[in-house]
Design a protein around this motif. Structure first.
Motif, mmCIF file in Angstrom:
data_model
loop_
_atom_site.group_PDB
_atom_site.id
_atom_site.type_symbol
_atom_site.label_atom_id
_atom_site.label_comp_id
_atom_site.label_asym_id
_atom_site.label_seq_id
_atom_site.Cartn_x
_atom_site.Cartn_y
_atom_site.Cartn_z
ATOM 1 N N LYS A 219 -6.930 -0.231 12.661
ATOM 2 C CA LYS A 219 -6.108 -0.205 11.445
ATOM 3 C C LYS A 219 -5.702 1.223 11.115
ATOM 4 N N LYS A 220 -4.458 1.391 10.695
ATOM 5 C CA LYS A 220 -3.901 2.713 10.403
ATOM 6 C C LYS A 220 -4.776 3.503 9.427
ATOM 7 N N GLU A 221 -5.291 2.848 8.409
ATOM 8 C CA GLU A 221 -6.092 3.549 7.398
ATOM 9 C C GLU A 221 -7.463 3.984 7.925
ATOM 10 N N ASN A 222 -7.844 3.477 9.082
ATOM 11 C CA ASN A 222 -9.134 3.827 9.680
ATOM 12 C C ASN A 222 -8.982 4.758 10.875
ATOM 13 N N ARG A 223 -7.845 5.453 10.917
ATOM 14 C CA ARG A 223 -7.574 6.371 12.021
ATOM 15 C C ARG A 223 -7.217 7.751 11.460
#
Length: 106
Positions: free
Chosen positions: A13-17
């Motif tokens: 997920k984008k928010e976890n990268r």
């Protein structure tokens, strides 16, 4: 017989990268935040810490594992640039290198 399918990792997920560029205006690369490293990345991190690998080599290798398309560019960075990425990656994550999720410090 019922069959379960393993869900996609939260690390995708984008928010976890953590996203970064190797040069101004260059391609955007991303790696999972430290708490979402792949199994291969986690195994490498455990071994690197055990062997006392320096942070610069550790960071370059983790980038190569988690974002192979950024590996060559990361190898060409100076030590201070790699340290900058390492610091920012750790700050973007909720845990730091050498700290487990169950640590009292997190």
């Amino acid at each position: 017989m019922a069959v379960d399918t393993v869900p996609v990792s939260e690390g995708s997920k984008k928010e976890n990268r953590y996203a970064f560029r190797l040069r101004d205006g260059g391609k955007v690369f991303s790696v999972p935040k430290l708490q979402y490293l792949s199994g291969k990345g986690t195994d490498f991190l455990d071994e690197a810490i055990e062997q006392g690998l320096d942070e610069i080599r550790l960071t370059r290798a983790l980038i190569a594992i988690e974002c192979p398309e950024a590996a060559e560019g990361a190898r060409n960075l100076a030590a201070d640039q790699v340290m900058w990425i390492s610091k920012r990656w750790a700050e973007a994550s909720t845990i730091t290198v050498g700290e487990s999720e169950g640590s009292d410090e997190s």
